[in-house]
Design a protein around this motif. Structure first.
Motif: not given
Ligand code: ZN
Ligand code: ZN
Length: 164
Positions: A16, A35, A37, A64
């Protein structure tokens, strides 16, 4: 009022990368961060789950949701493979001790249940005793052949032998 969170945009945690703050707050007042991935999906993660300290007991988030699931599955497969490899090694060691003391056909059988399935066979011999102390091959899904009355248990004469 919770204090203004430290700007974490650009920080990297596993797969991330923190891309932007979220307006969401945890009950404890912690900020959430969006965030991205490496697979391209985004996940909203509370800041207390974004940590490089993986030794602490609190779980951290490093991917994720979809990638986390995949990583978990890979972990389970890797563990199963390792355990199966150990079982086969142990079976080999047990069988080496039994050369000359059990029918040689047993020593040519697959080493474990999974090994037998791989080879399309139904019998295997790990060189271990069943709960009733027989030393005999096993049938996949079926258990000990001596319990089933299909073969007599081997009689091992070496009293020093320790079978696991
Ligand atoms: Zn992902
Ligand atoms: Zn038995």
């Amino acid at each position: 009022m919770p204090s203004k969170p430290r700007n974490r945009v650009g920080e990297i945690y596993g797969r991330l990368t923190v891309v932007r703050p979220s307006d969401r707050r945890t009950k404890g007042g912690n900020a959430y961060w969006w965030c991205r991935c490496v697979c391209g999906r985004e996940r909203e993660v509370p800041s207390d789950k974004l940590s490089h300290n993986t030794t602490r007991r609190k779980p951290v988030v490093t991917a994720c949701l979809e990638c986390s699931k995949e990583l978990q599955v890979e972990g389970v497969y890797a563990k199963n493979d390792r355990e199966e490899a150990e079982r086969r090694e142990q079976a080999k060691r047990n069988r080496e001790q039994l050369i000359g003391q059990v029918p040689s056909t047993w020593l040519r059988m697959p080493l474990t249940d999974a090994h037998a399935r791989e080879l399309g066979e139904v019998l295997f011999f790990r060189g271990t005793r069943c709960l009733r102390n027989h030393l005999a091959p096993y049938r996949i899904n079926g258990g000990c052949l001596a319990c089933a009355g299909q073969v007599p248990s081997a009689v091992v004469t070496n009293p020093h032998q320790e079978l696991i």
